[in-house]
Design an enzyme around this catalytic site. Sequence first.
Site, PDB file in Angstrom:
ATOM      1  N   HIS A   1      -2.045   7.860 -16.611  1.00 33.08           N
ATOM      2  CA  HIS A   1      -1.928   8.017 -15.156  1.00 33.08           C
ATOM      3  C   HIS A   1      -1.103   6.872 -14.559  1.00 33.08           C
ATOM      4  O   HIS A   1      -0.221   7.096 -13.731  1.00 33.08           O
ATOM      5  CB  HIS A   1      -3.302   7.996 -14.479  1.00 33.08           C
ATOM      6  CG  HIS A   1      -4.188   9.149 -14.796  1.00 33.08           C
ATOM      7  ND1 HIS A   1      -5.464   8.976 -15.280  1.00 33.08           N
ATOM      8  CD2 HIS A   1      -4.013  10.488 -14.694  1.00 33.08           C
ATOM      9  CE1 HIS A   1      -6.032  10.154 -15.445  1.00 33.08           C
ATOM     10  NE2 HIS A   1      -5.158  11.090 -15.101  1.00 33.08           N
TER      11      HIS A   1
ATOM     12  N   LYS B   1     -15.914  19.445 -10.099  1.00 29.38           N
ATOM     13  CA  LYS B   1     -16.440  18.798 -11.300  1.00 29.38           C
ATOM     14  C   LYS B   1     -17.553  17.852 -10.876  1.00 29.38           C
ATOM     15  O   LYS B   1     -17.785  17.644  -9.693  1.00 29.38           O
ATOM     16  CB  LYS B   1     -15.346  17.990 -12.008  1.00 29.38           C
ATOM     17  CG  LYS B   1     -14.147  18.817 -12.442  1.00 29.38           C
ATOM     18  CD  LYS B   1     -13.077  17.917 -13.032  1.00 29.38           C
ATOM     19  CE  LYS B   1     -11.848  18.708 -13.419  1.00 29.38           C
ATOM     20  NZ  LYS B   1     -10.786  17.838 -13.951  1.00 29.38           N
TER      21      LYS B   1
ATOM     22  N   ARG C   1       1.161  16.262 -20.179  1.00 24.38           N
ATOM     23  CA  ARG C   1       1.069  15.521 -21.434  1.00 24.38           C
ATOM     24  C   ARG C   1       1.589  16.341 -22.598  1.00 24.38           C
ATOM     25  O   ARG C   1       2.191  15.826 -23.515  1.00 24.38           O
ATOM     26  CB  ARG C   1      -0.379  15.124 -21.732  1.00 24.38           C
ATOM     27  CG  ARG C   1      -0.936  14.113 -20.783  1.00 24.38           C
ATOM     28  CD  ARG C   1      -2.405  13.959 -20.997  1.00 24.38           C
ATOM     29  NE  ARG C   1      -3.004  15.268 -20.692  1.00 24.38           N
ATOM     30  CZ  ARG C   1      -4.258  15.585 -20.929  1.00 24.38           C
ATOM     31  NH1 ARG C   1      -5.065  14.731 -21.476  1.00 24.38           N
ATOM     32  NH2 ARG C   1      -4.716  16.775 -20.618  1.00 24.38           N
TER      33      ARG C   1
ATOM     34  N   SER D   1      -8.690  11.746 -19.573  1.00 29.01           N
ATOM     35  CA  SER D   1      -9.888  11.129 -18.999  1.00 29.01           C
ATOM     36  C   SER D   1     -11.148  11.600 -19.703  1.00 29.01           C
ATOM     37  O   SER D   1     -12.061  10.808 -19.959  1.00 29.01           O
ATOM     38  CB  SER D   1      -9.981  11.440 -17.502  1.00 29.01           C
ATOM     39  OG  SER D   1      -8.942  10.824 -16.806  1.00 29.01           O
TER      40      SER D   1
END
Length: 158
Positions: free
Chosen positions: A17, A41, A90, A128
């Site tokens: 990040h 979440k 990614r 993460s």
Amino acid sequence: MRTVVYPGTFDPITNGHVDLIHRAARLFDRVVVAVAEDTGKAPMFSTDERVALVRASVGEESNVDVVKFSGLLVSFARASGISVIMRGLRAVSDFEYEFQLAGMNRHMAPDIETLFLTPAEKYTYISSSLVREIARLSGDVSAFVSPIVQAALKERFG
């Protein structure tokens, strides 16, 4: 002034990040890192904790602001006068979801563009959720997050 918003939960913020934030800071006059409050979440850190960890991890970038937001990202961007949303990719596996998000955002706000950036290759495997899992199992996450985030994870998991 060209401003980009980089949204996310950042739970926790990773070196990937941070790499994307620094890349964006070279491309735009202003980068707004928008920490989502209502993510759907169950974040490990509170919104205020995540904002503080992002600020500490980014360091002294003079053109980077870290804020929290709730609601639709396009509404936040429009209200903030931001016309570009930055998303990180990614791997190819990220693309389908991010492409779908970009399409929905374009439908709701055709005046707001989505820009995809990729992190440096050494960060492409970091997520993460993997960092949280490694930290939860008392693994070493020092290669994946800043020292302040590593300390926060260690405190959280004992």
